[in-house]
Design a protein around this motif. Structure first.
Motif, PDB file in Angstrom:
ATOM      1  N   TYR A 109       0.824  -1.186   0.000  1.00  0.00           N
ATOM      2  CA  TYR A 109       0.000   0.000   0.000  1.00  0.00           C
ATOM      3  C   TYR A 109       0.863   1.243   0.000  1.00  0.00           C
ATOM      4  N   ASN A 110       0.870   2.051   0.990  1.00  0.00           N
ATOM      5  CA  ASN A 110       1.755   3.212   0.970  1.00  0.00           C
ATOM      6  C   ASN A 110       2.236   3.465   2.382  1.00  0.00           C
ATOM      7  N   SER A 111       2.896   4.563   2.568  1.00  0.00           N
ATOM      8  CA  SER A 111       3.556   4.768   3.842  1.00  0.00           C
ATOM      9  C   SER A 111       2.583   5.116   4.974  1.00  0.00           C
ATOM     10  N   LYS A 112       1.341   5.408   4.593  1.00  0.00           N
ATOM     11  CA  LYS A 112       0.392   5.759   5.658  1.00  0.00           C
ATOM     12  C   LYS A 112       0.043   4.532   6.503  1.00  0.00           C
ATOM     13  N   LYS A 113      -0.130   4.781   7.758  1.00  0.00           N
ATOM     14  CA  LYS A 113      -0.497   3.722   8.686  1.00  0.00           C
ATOM     15  C   LYS A 113      -1.939   3.269   8.409  1.00  0.00           C
ATOM     16  N   ILE A 114      -2.149   1.952   8.305  1.00  0.00           N
ATOM     17  CA  ILE A 114      -3.516   1.470   8.099  1.00  0.00           C
ATOM     18  C   ILE A 114      -4.213   1.269   9.446  1.00  0.00           C
ATOM     19  N   ARG A 116      -5.615  12.595   5.709  1.00  0.00           N
ATOM     20  CA  ARG A 116      -4.266  12.995   5.285  1.00  0.00           C
ATOM     21  C   ARG A 116      -3.212  12.174   6.011  1.00  0.00           C
ATOM     22  N   LYS A 117      -3.484  11.857   7.242  1.00  0.00           N
ATOM     23  CA  LYS A 117      -2.469  11.234   8.081  1.00  0.00           C
ATOM     24  C   LYS A 117      -2.521   9.696   8.104  1.00  0.00           C
ATOM     25  N   ILE A 118      -3.714   9.149   8.112  1.00  0.00           N
ATOM     26  CA  ILE A 118      -3.816   7.690   8.197  1.00  0.00           C
ATOM     27  C   ILE A 118      -4.762   7.116   7.144  1.00  0.00           C
ATOM     28  N   ALA A 119      -4.518   5.852   6.762  1.00  0.00           N
ATOM     29  CA  ALA A 119      -5.402   5.158   5.828  1.00  0.00           C
ATOM     30  C   ALA A 119      -6.448   4.425   6.646  1.00  0.00           C
ATOM     31  N   VAL A 134     -18.077   6.915  13.327  1.00  0.00           N
ATOM     32  CA  VAL A 134     -17.230   6.238  12.339  1.00  0.00           C
ATOM     33  C   VAL A 134     -17.367   6.917  10.974  1.00  0.00           C
ATOM     34  N   LYS A 135     -18.610   7.212  10.588  1.00  0.00           N
ATOM     35  CA  LYS A 135     -18.850   7.874   9.300  1.00  0.00           C
ATOM     36  C   LYS A 135     -18.152   9.228   9.244  1.00  0.00           C
ATOM     37  N   LYS A 136     -18.220   9.971  10.351  1.00  0.00           N
ATOM     38  CA  LYS A 136     -17.607  11.290  10.417  1.00  0.00           C
ATOM     39  C   LYS A 136     -16.086  11.170  10.231  1.00  0.00           C
ATOM     40  N   ALA A 137     -15.508  10.168  10.856  1.00  0.00           N
ATOM     41  CA  ALA A 137     -14.059   9.978  10.752  1.00  0.00           C
ATOM     42  C   ALA A 137     -13.662   9.673   9.307  1.00  0.00           C
ATOM     43  N   PHE A 138     -14.479   8.849   8.608  1.00  0.00           N
ATOM     44  CA  PHE A 138     -14.161   8.517   7.217  1.00  0.00           C
ATOM     45  C   PHE A 138     -14.210   9.750   6.309  1.00  0.00           C
ATOM     46  N   ASN A 139     -15.019  10.733   6.681  1.00  0.00           N
ATOM     47  CA  ASN A 139     -15.125  11.945   5.861  1.00  0.00           C
ATOM     48  C   ASN A 139     -14.248  13.089   6.365  1.00  0.00           C
ATOM     49  N   ASP A 140     -13.414  12.826   7.354  1.00  0.00           N
ATOM     50  CA  ASP A 140     -12.619  13.885   7.970  1.00  0.00           C
ATOM     51  C   ASP A 140     -11.269  14.014   7.252  1.00  0.00           C
ATOM     52  N   GLU A 141     -11.093  15.133   6.540  1.00  0.00           N
ATOM     53  CA  GLU A 141      -9.879  15.276   5.719  1.00  0.00           C
ATOM     54  C   GLU A 141      -8.592  15.254   6.520  1.00  0.00           C
ATOM     55  N   GLU A 142      -8.627  15.868   7.685  1.00  0.00           N
ATOM     56  CA  GLU A 142      -7.422  15.920   8.508  1.00  0.00           C
ATOM     57  C   GLU A 142      -6.974  14.502   8.882  1.00  0.00           C
ATOM     58  N   ILE A 143      -7.936  13.650   9.208  1.00  0.00           N
ATOM     59  CA  ILE A 143      -7.607  12.263   9.547  1.00  0.00           C
ATOM     60  C   ILE A 143      -7.096  11.527   8.309  1.00  0.00           C
ATOM     61  N   SER A 181     -14.953  14.561  18.961  1.00  0.00           N
ATOM     62  CA  SER A 181     -13.627  15.183  19.087  1.00  0.00           C
ATOM     63  C   SER A 181     -12.660  14.299  19.883  1.00  0.00           C
ATOM     64  N   GLU A 182     -13.183  13.552  20.835  1.00  0.00           N
ATOM     65  CA  GLU A 182     -12.307  12.638  21.583  1.00  0.00           C
ATOM     66  C   GLU A 182     -11.798  11.508  20.696  1.00  0.00           C
ATOM     67  N   LEU A 183     -12.668  11.010  19.804  1.00  0.00           N
ATOM     68  CA  LEU A 183     -12.246   9.957  18.885  1.00  0.00           C
ATOM     69  C   LEU A 183     -11.173  10.494  17.936  1.00  0.00           C
ATOM     70  N   LYS A 184     -11.412  11.688  17.409  1.00  0.00           N
ATOM     71  CA  LYS A 184     -10.484  12.294  16.458  1.00  0.00           C
ATOM     72  C   LYS A 184      -9.118  12.508  17.105  1.00  0.00           C
ATOM     73  N   GLU A 185      -9.142  13.022  18.298  1.00  0.00           N
ATOM     74  CA  GLU A 185      -7.893  13.256  19.016  1.00  0.00           C
ATOM     75  C   GLU A 185      -7.131  11.938  19.208  1.00  0.00           C
ATOM     76  N   TYR A 186      -7.881  10.915  19.563  1.00  0.00           N
ATOM     77  CA  TYR A 186      -7.233   9.615  19.750  1.00  0.00           C
ATOM     78  C   TYR A 186      -6.593   9.136  18.451  1.00  0.00           C
ATOM     79  N   LEU A 187      -7.356   9.204  17.327  1.00  0.00           N
ATOM     80  CA  LEU A 187      -6.839   8.686  16.058  1.00  0.00           C
ATOM     81  C   LEU A 187      -5.607   9.463  15.593  1.00  0.00           C
TER      82      LEU A 187
END
Ligand SMILES: *Cc1c(COP(=O)(O)O)cnc(C)c1O
Length: 434
Positions: free
Chosen positions: A125-130, A207-210, A196-205, A424-430
């Motif tokens: 895949y690529n260098s992003k963490k799955i 960018r960093k992880i797959a 979960v749906k929100k996280a899948f649509n979150d661009e900031e997330i 926001s707590e989930l996002k911070e964790y991820l």
């Protein structure tokens, strides 16, 4: 094999991409571009072929050359590493027990297969963490957690509604070591799913992880479910007609059965057995697809009113309702008749069923009665072990049921999870987990 989106707005992609993406970019389900058919020689000789080889024949064209043969064989071996008995219950009626896997439900098969495919693909895949992110109302979480508990470097986050899943289910999610993080959400399943749906649509997330999802529409969970239809056929020693009754919620399991038939497996009829969430039984009756709101039942893994996989079944029959009705019947049952069935199977045959499997039995009986058939192999799929639904089964049969050994071990383990309240707590964790 290439996979096309059933929404037709994304270009076809590889098996690997279909597994990693889960859903196509246009939000459609992936569907194989080419029809696979098995030779008559193969079907005629199944009874003498080794289980792993049967499964390899069934799935290899869907995977193509993206996983080498030796690796695919190893994945299959690990996937079907537990017993799958076909038990005779009464004349013409058999139970296909798919609940002897690590989390005691049929979802173990798809989850184990998918985890190993993703593990194989991660280096390409690529260098992003799955990271696998999944919301569960109970059964999916355990199967996915267990499936991934042996794959290294893929982190799995499972969101479950705090205090709303059974003790056994919670232990199955929270005792799998460092790579599987169990997150208890203060709220219900819908809240978990919307996070979960929100996280899948979150661009900031993104960018960093797959992020990848492990839900039941993933092709690597859907396709291996064909294995046990073929393995059940192998076990039958007569030439009678074969019928399968499948307790259905999201219709992934039965869809795999119908695909098996389209490839050449000798099956005369399928029965989609549902609880009172009866969108499909009503659709087959009057041709109108109209989901009502979801109702809670004791067969809660089937509390689905708009089954995602039904579109794949439509595709197999070219959206021809008459053709579909020739091969598939569908009936719905309420909690009262489910309980009566659990009780009567226990009293008459000393056979314990979970609420879902009992509905499978009911659907089979109803079809046999209405069509006056009695000299057939009627097989209902037992999707989960009764212990997963201990409270309702015990109060129904008025007797206590024993924990299997594997569950006793899990109950001894320390549970590890943390609670969150907001997205926001989930996002911070991820983003910043340490
Ligand atoms: C998931 C599940 C079902 C429904 O299977 P689908 O493939 O979604 O139709 C039935 N029984 C049990 C025990 C389940 O966990």
């Amino acid at each position: 094999m290439k996979y096309a989106s059933l929404n037709h707005n994304s270009s076809p992609t590889s098996f690997m991409k279909a597994v990693i993406n889960g859903l196509a970019p246009d939000k459609g389900l992936y569907y194989p571009k080419e029809k696979v058919t098995l030779s008559k020689e193969f079907i005629d000789s199944i009874k003498n072929i080794d289980d792993v080889e049967i499964c390899y024949e069934v799935i290899n064209k869907y995977v193509g050359d993206e996983i080498p043969k030796s690796k695919l064989i190893e994945i299959i071996k690990n996937t079907i590493s537990f017993k799958i008995p076909l038990k005779k219950i009464e004349n013409s009626i058999y139970s296909l027990e798919l609940f002897h896997g690590p989390t005691l439900a049929f979802k173990d098969i798809g989850a184990k297969f998918m985890a190993q495919c993703l593990d194989y693909f991660k280096s390409y895949y690529n260098s992003k963490k799955i990271t696998v992110l999944v919301a569960t109302s109970g059964d999916t979480g355990g199967a996915v957690a267990k499936g991934f508990s042996e794959t290294k470097d893929i982190e799995v986050c499972i969101l479950y509604p705090k205090g709303k899943i059974s003790k056994v289910q919670e232990r199955q999610i929270t005792t799998n070591g460092n790579y599987v993080k169990a997150i208890a959400v203060k709220g219900d399943f819908d809240k978990c799913q919307s996070m979960v749906k929100k996280a899948f649509n979150d661009e900031e997330i993104n960018r960093k992880i797959a992020l990848t999802s492990a839900n039941s529409i993933n092709v690597a969970r859907w396709l291996p479910q064909m294995f046990y239809y073929f393995l059940a056929y192998k076990k039958i020693k007569n030439k009678k007609d074969n019928l399968f009754s499948v307790p259905s919620g999201n219709f992934g399991n039965i869809c795999a059965g119908i695909l098996s038939k389209s490839m050449g497996l000798p099956v005369n009829h399928f029965i989609a057995s549902t609880n009172i969430n009866d969108t499909i039984p009503r659709y087959l009756k009057d041709g109108i697809y109209e989901p009502y709101s979801t109702k809670r039942t004791i067969s809660n893994a089937m509390d689905v009113c708009d089954p995602s996989n039904f579109i794949r079944i439509q595709k197999i029959f070219n959206s021809d309702l008459q053709k579909l009705k020739k091969d598939v019947s569908s009936f719905s049952f309420d909690d009262k008749s489910t309980k009566e069935t659990i009780r009567s199977l226990y009293n008459s045959y000393n056979y314990l069923t979970c609420p879902h499997s009992a509905i499978g039995y009911l659907g089979l009986k109803k079809y046999l009665n209405t069509s006056n058939l009695n000299n057939v192999n009627g097989i209902f799929i037992s999707t989960a072990h009764s212990i997963k639904f201990k409270d309702v089964v015990e109060s129904t049969i008025n007797s206590s049921i024993k924990y299997p050994k594997s569950i006793k071990e899990i109950l001894k383990k320390e549970k590890e999870s943390f609670s969150i309240d907001s997205y926001s707590e989930l996002k911070e964790y991820l983003l910043y987990r340490v």
